[in-house]
Scaffold this motif. Structure first.
Motif, mmCIF file in Angstrom:
data_model
loop_
_atom_site.group_PDB
_atom_site.id
_atom_site.type_symbol
_atom_site.label_atom_id
_atom_site.label_comp_id
_atom_site.label_asym_id
_atom_site.label_seq_id
_atom_site.Cartn_x
_atom_site.Cartn_y
_atom_site.Cartn_z
ATOM 1 N N THR A 2 -19.949 -64.096 -41.156
ATOM 2 C CA THR A 2 -19.389 -65.273 -40.517
ATOM 3 C C THR A 2 -18.952 -66.288 -41.557
ATOM 4 O O THR A 2 -19.422 -66.309 -42.685
ATOM 5 C CB THR A 2 -20.451 -65.911 -39.603
ATOM 6 N N THR A 3 -17.980 -67.134 -41.180
ATOM 7 C CA THR A 3 -17.468 -68.140 -42.118
ATOM 8 C C THR A 3 -18.473 -69.266 -42.328
ATOM 9 O O THR A 3 -18.595 -69.807 -43.425
ATOM 10 C CB THR A 3 -16.148 -68.719 -41.585
ATOM 11 N N LYS A 4 -19.186 -69.641 -41.303
ATOM 12 C CA LYS A 4 -20.195 -70.689 -41.411
ATOM 13 C C LYS A 4 -21.577 -70.058 -41.500
ATOM 14 O O LYS A 4 -21.942 -69.218 -40.681
ATOM 15 C CB LYS A 4 -20.138 -71.606 -40.189
ATOM 16 N N ILE A 5 -22.308 -70.423 -42.510
ATOM 17 C CA ILE A 5 -23.657 -69.877 -42.657
ATOM 18 C C ILE A 5 -24.579 -70.539 -41.647
ATOM 19 O O ILE A 5 -24.702 -71.772 -41.632
ATOM 20 C CB ILE A 5 -24.192 -70.101 -44.086
ATOM 21 N N ASP A 39 -28.814 -70.612 -44.153
ATOM 22 C CA ASP A 39 -29.191 -71.827 -44.862
ATOM 23 C C ASP A 39 -30.561 -72.242 -44.331
ATOM 24 O O ASP A 39 -30.674 -72.849 -43.260
ATOM 25 C CB ASP A 39 -28.153 -72.925 -44.605
ATOM 26 N N ASP A 71 -28.935 -73.931 -36.205
ATOM 27 C CA ASP A 71 -28.479 -72.934 -35.236
ATOM 28 C C ASP A 71 -29.648 -72.119 -34.703
ATOM 29 O O ASP A 71 -29.579 -71.546 -33.610
ATOM 30 C CB ASP A 71 -27.470 -71.995 -35.894
#
Length: 324
Positions: A2-5, A39, A71
């Motif tokens: 994914t682009t966002k961790i 993260d 998340d």
């Protein structure tokens, strides 16, 4: 990838178990050649260092404000099952779930989610030792003791110890797919995936005695002669009762039928033989009174969700040589 961790908030609390803390820390903090997959933020209630078991100290990245950017929120166990989480933690978990985050309770961490009311009307899992206590405290939660972990609408709970690893790897799979989850598992030298529906290895001891002295004597006789075949008529005669009276007395005293009691007792004894000897499965089956090895394997797999050979591999003192 994914682009966002995804951000994981690992929530610590006073007297936290280092093992339960280490499991999600290892999985979500893993660094692969591709980089970090998550993260990871360590959170304490007030953002201050806190003492874990055995004199260890955990240095957090911050307080509960970090959960608002996470998340995935993970509660790894819970120190005192009688202690409700404070309102600030409950509010943080509730806010996170409402905005679409995954909220995870590993092992006794399921208690925190249940105390928060997040599991009402939903399925959940926790360590098998807490089954009666959990059900009494949270009657609106549908506890599934046959599951290693349960995902109910981004509310994820797991059974104890090793099941926490399975649960964390399940989350890796959900975000990155099986290939990446397998890679994380290999770095930790553990099996890549176990389905959540597999049964926990739960101790299920049979009652040693009942309040009925006649039935107690009969149970002792059956245990000493478990390898023989027993009919209801023969046992009724031995107890000096009619078949109907014997059946009624046996069920009232044990809470089960004679056939089911015999199967349960035989399975208990086969587990001991599998764990402490290397005798072939056929011999184990014969010693405890299963009529065929096939019947033994079928009953064992139905009860424990694994084969006798796999049970021996997991718990046995000696490796089994025979095919299963």
């Amino acid at each position: 990838m994914t682009t966002k961790i995804p951000v994981v908030a690992l929530i610590a609390y006073p007297k936290i178990s280092p093992f339960h803390f280490a499991v999600p820390h290892l999985v979500f903090g893993a660094a692969l050649p591709e980089g970090h997959l998550f993260d990871l933020k360590i959170v304490s209630p007030d953002g201050q260092p806190l003492a874990a078991e055995r004199g260890m100290t955990i240095q957090p990245d911050g307080g509960l404000e970090l959960t608002d950017m996470a998340d995935i929120l993970v509660v790894p166990g819970w120190d005192d099952l009688n202690t409700r989480p404070d309102e600030a933690l409950v509010a943080a978990l509730t806010r996170a779930h409402k905005r679409g985050a995954h909220v995870v309770g590993l092992c006794y961490g399921a208690y925190v989610l249940a105390y928060a009311g997040l599991l009402d009307g939903k399925r959940a899992s926790t360590h098998w030792m807490a089954e009666k206590d959990f059900c009494a405290r949270f009657p609106r939660v549908k506890l599934d003791m046959n599951a290693l972990y349960v995902d109910e609408g981004r509310l994820i709970t797991s059974a104890g110890t090793g099941a926490g690893l399975d649960c964390c790897l399940y989350i890796v799979r959900a975000f990155y797919g099986p290939k990446m989850a397998n890679k994380v598992a290999r770095t930790m030298v553990i099996p890549p995936h176990r389905e959540g529906g597999q049964a926990q290895f739960i101790e299920q001891p049979m009652a040693v005695s009942t309040q009925n002295s006649q039935v107690n004597q009969l149970l002792d006789y059956l245990r000493e002669n478990i390898g023989k075949q027993h009919s209801i008529d023969d046992l009724a005669e031995r107890a000096a009762m009619s078949r109907r009276t014997f059946t009624r007395h046996f069920f009232k005293a044990t809470g089960t039928t004679l056939v089911d009691w015999l199967v349960n007792e035989r399975l208990q004894q086969t587990r001991e033989l599998l764990e402490t000897t290397s005798m072939p499965v056929e011999r184990v089956s014969e010693l405890v009174g299963f009529q065929t090895p096939l019947a033994f394997r079928q009953h064992f797999k139905k009860r424990f969700q694994v084969s006798p050979r796999d049970w021996r591999k997991t718990f046995g003192m000696n490796a089994a040589a025979e095919p299963d």
